[in-house]
Design a protein around this motif. Sequence first.
Motif, short mmCIF file in Angstrom:
data_model
loop_
_atom_site.label_atom_id
_atom_site.label_comp_id
_atom_site.label_asym_id
_atom_site.label_seq_id
_atom_site.Cartn_x
_atom_site.Cartn_y
_atom_site.Cartn_z
N UNK A 64 27.88 30.91 34.57
CA UNK A 64 26.49 31.06 34.96
C UNK A 64 26.26 32.11 36.03
N UNK A 65 27.34 32.59 36.64
CA UNK A 65 27.20 33.61 37.68
C UNK A 65 27.84 34.93 37.29
N UNK A 66 28.93 34.86 36.54
CA UNK A 66 29.65 36.06 36.13
C UNK A 66 29.45 36.29 34.64
N UNK A 67 29.49 37.58 34.26
CA UNK A 67 29.39 37.90 32.85
C UNK A 67 30.34 39.04 32.52
N UNK A 68 31.19 38.82 31.50
CA UNK A 68 32.13 39.84 31.07
C UNK A 68 31.53 40.59 29.88
N UNK A 69 31.77 41.89 29.84
CA UNK A 69 31.29 42.69 28.71
C UNK A 69 32.24 43.85 28.50
N UNK A 70 32.08 44.49 27.37
CA UNK A 70 32.93 45.65 27.10
C UNK A 70 32.14 46.68 26.32
N UNK A 71 32.52 47.93 26.53
CA UNK A 71 31.95 49.05 25.79
C UNK A 71 33.14 49.81 25.22
N UNK A 72 33.49 49.49 24.00
CA UNK A 72 34.68 50.10 23.41
C UNK A 72 34.50 51.60 23.18
N UNK A 73 33.28 52.04 23.00
CA UNK A 73 33.03 53.47 22.82
C UNK A 73 33.37 54.24 24.10
N UNK A 74 33.18 53.57 25.25
CA UNK A 74 33.48 54.20 26.54
C UNK A 74 34.85 53.79 27.05
N UNK A 75 35.52 52.91 26.31
CA UNK A 75 36.85 52.44 26.71
C UNK A 75 36.80 51.75 28.08
N UNK A 76 35.80 50.90 28.24
CA UNK A 76 35.59 50.22 29.52
C UNK A 76 35.32 48.74 29.30
N UNK A 77 35.72 47.93 30.28
CA UNK A 77 35.38 46.52 30.33
C UNK A 77 34.79 46.25 31.71
N UNK A 78 33.79 45.38 31.75
CA UNK A 78 33.07 45.13 33.00
C UNK A 78 33.05 43.64 33.32
N UNK A 79 32.88 43.37 34.61
CA UNK A 79 32.65 42.00 35.06
C UNK A 79 31.46 42.05 36.02
N UNK A 80 30.32 41.58 35.56
CA UNK A 80 29.13 41.50 36.40
C UNK A 80 29.20 40.19 37.18
N UNK A 81 29.17 40.29 38.50
CA UNK A 81 29.30 39.11 39.36
C UNK A 81 28.02 38.96 40.17
N UNK A 83 25.30 36.19 42.44
CA UNK A 83 25.30 35.01 43.31
C UNK A 83 26.68 34.77 43.91
N UNK A 84 27.26 35.82 44.44
CA UNK A 84 28.62 35.73 44.97
C UNK A 84 28.71 34.76 46.13
N UNK A 85 29.85 34.08 46.19
CA UNK A 85 30.12 33.09 47.23
C UNK A 85 31.36 33.51 48.01
N UNK A 86 31.50 33.02 49.23
CA UNK A 86 32.71 33.35 50.00
C UNK A 86 34.00 32.98 49.25
N UNK A 87 33.97 31.93 48.48
CA UNK A 87 35.17 31.53 47.74
C UNK A 87 35.51 32.46 46.58
N UNK A 88 34.65 33.42 46.30
CA UNK A 88 34.97 34.44 45.30
C UNK A 88 35.82 35.57 45.89
N UNK A 89 36.03 35.53 47.18
CA UNK A 89 36.84 36.55 47.84
C UNK A 89 38.26 36.54 47.30
#
Length: 120
Positions: A64-81, A83-89
């Motif tokens: 519910x806070x993070x979302x993974x995605x990829x763009x194979x045409x760009x040869x990239x993978x992303x992690x959108x984070x 509502x970050x919390x201190x415990x995500x450090x």
Amino acid sequence: QLQASGGGLVPPGDSLRLSCAAPGFTLADYDIGWFRQAPGKEREVVSCISHNGGNRIYADSVKGRFRISRDNAKNMVYLQMDSLKPEDTAVYYCAAEWPRKRLCTGMDYWGVGTLVTVSS
């Protein structure tokens, strides 16, 4: 070699987007996972995505806070984070595995990590 980037120091509630690049390496051939390791703790899986993007999994702590995605045409993978919390450090790593039925069960290649610090 995989390279994670996009980390930094942000206050709680803020957002970051991590990127995983792999020069000379075709990410589209692999399932990709994001992992993290906090100081004094074991490495844990954060999220994984199948080679064609059709399947994703998330750790309960980031659902519910993070979302993974990829763009194979760009040869990239992303992690959108969001509502970050201190415990995500942690240091965040991306890793690749040959496609398999269960995601992130046997990573074959690891990248250099990027540090995410969530603090006020």
